[in-house]
Design an enzyme around this catalytic site. Structure first.
Site, PDB file in Angstrom:
ATOM      1  N   SER A 127     -48.255 -35.028  44.639  1.00 20.47           N
ATOM      2  CA  SER A 127     -47.980 -33.726  45.241  1.00 20.47           C
ATOM      3  C   SER A 127     -48.554 -32.605  44.375  1.00 20.47           C
ATOM      4  CB  SER A 127     -46.472 -33.577  45.479  1.00 20.47           C
ATOM      5  OG  SER A 127     -46.193 -32.523  46.365  1.00 20.47           O
ATOM      6  N   ASP A 252     -45.654 -35.705  57.296  1.00 18.89           N
ATOM      7  CA  ASP A 252     -45.250 -34.795  56.218  1.00 18.89           C
ATOM      8  C   ASP A 252     -44.729 -33.472  56.773  1.00 18.89           C
ATOM      9  OD1 ASP A 252     -44.982 -33.365  53.831  1.00 18.89           O
ATOM     10  OD2 ASP A 252     -46.830 -34.172  52.984  1.00 18.89           O
ATOM     11  N   HIS A 308     -43.391 -37.152  53.327  1.00 20.01           N
ATOM     12  CA  HIS A 308     -43.958 -36.813  52.026  1.00 20.01           C
ATOM     13  C   HIS A 308     -43.471 -37.780  50.948  1.00 20.01           C
ATOM     14  CE1 HIS A 308     -45.922 -33.979  49.324  1.00 20.01           C
ATOM     15  NE2 HIS A 308     -44.856 -33.961  48.552  1.00 20.01           N
TER      16      HIS A 308
END
Length: 330
Positions: A127, A252, A308
């Site tokens: 991320s 996501d 995610h």
């Protein structure tokens, strides 16, 4: 230990909803779908940069490093501690508050001081951590990154703040409140990490005037005194990488838009439409070398199913991608 379980703590700390159960699945078909190289003696070192709200040596990150060592015997794994020599509390705070370039430079200096990395290394960014590793690849004068692998990294920014965990931490709550008060104020752009990769396509003039971290990372430049838009060169760009492996998550909802992980962005005239990389000046002008990488077959935009950082179970998406892109002979 399954790769999804290894990173579950990191996912929750970053504010992403933890998956109810591991989702098995594979990456989408892509031009690089050939079989991964077999593990070889003397595997290249690996550097890992954690995500928002996590720490280099959290339980999940340490277990991930152990997993990699078990898959590739003899591999050297380094997890970036940012700020260098910071406590876990310092690391968590630094993910929310500070100057992004300074945090990235600290990682650069740290890596340059590690003898095992002198010949170059592969890197995995989770991320937000992928942005800092990309800064390293483009600006740091340290050993080169060979394969850069990013999971759910908002390469083209976020158009909405990443949600706080439940229950929200004080650090996240204060940062979110400050950001909402003015995301493109000079104060926010020099104090709040999320603000420094907040790219609202409907407010591009403000972004180009006030932002520096993400704007320059993508070679979008600033606005000169006459109102014209120039661009920085994005440092060295990404063409020196052997492979740029950018992985998005199909469902996501933490990163908005989720396809920012592939340098896609929201159409300001139609917010339900996502503009792909190839239709943007970033690509057409080859600001940071993505066009050259794609033509050479070295830009790989892949997918994992699920939310995610939901990387799947044993043999699942994340597992297979790590095995494919890590562990090559030095």
């Amino acid at each position: 230990m399954l790769i999804a379980q290894l990173l579950l703590l990191a996912t929750t700390a970053a504010g992403a909803p933890a998956p109810a159960q591991a989702v098995l699945g594979s990456a989408a078909p892509s031009p690089d779908s050939s079989a991964p190289p077999s593990p070889r003696p003397n595997p290249r070192p690996l550097v890992v940069w954690h995500g928002l709200g996590d720490t280099a040596h959290s339980k999940g990150m340490d277990q991930f490093a152990d997993y990699v060592r078990s898959e590739f015997p003899g591999i050297f794994v380094h997890a970036v501690v940012a700020p260098t020599e910071g406590s876990p509390s310092d690391e968590q705070k630094a993910g929310w508050w500070g100057v992004a370039e300074e945090l990235a430079q600290g990682g650069c200096d740290q890596i340059k001081g590690i003898a095992e990395l002198e010949g170059g290394f592969d890197a995995i960014g989770f991320s937000q951590g992928g942005l800092f590793l990309r800064w390293y690849a483009q600006y740091c004068d340290g050993p080169p990154i060979k394969n850069l692998i990013t999971f759910g990294t908002p390469h083209y920014g976020i158009a909405a703040l990443i949600p706080c965990p439940e229950p929200p931490t004080l650090t996240c709550s204060l940062a979110a409140r400050a950001a909402k008060a003015g995301i493109y104020t000079r104060w926010a752009q020099s104090h709040l990490i999320q603000a420094q990769y907040y790219r609202d396509p409907a407010r591009m003039q403000e972004f180009l005037e006030q932002n520096s971290f993400l704007r320059d990372l993508n070679g979008e430049g600033g606005v000169d005194e006459g109102g014209g838009s120039g661009r920085e060169d994005g440092g060295r760009g990404l063409v020196r990488l052997e492979n740029m492996v950018a992985i998005a998550f199909r469902d996501d909802t933490t990163v908005v838009p989720g396809l920012s992980a592939h340098w896609a962005t929201i159409d300001p005239l139609n917010t339900t439409h996502i503009i792909p990389l190839e239709e943007q000046e970033l690509y057409r002008g080859d600001f940071i070398g993505l066009k050259r990488l794609k033509k050479a077959g070295r830009l790989h935009r892949l997918f994992c199913p699920g939310q995610h950082m939901d990387l799947g179970g044993e043999g699942g998406c994340g597992d297979r991608l790590v095995r494919k892109w890590v562990g090559w002979a030095a």
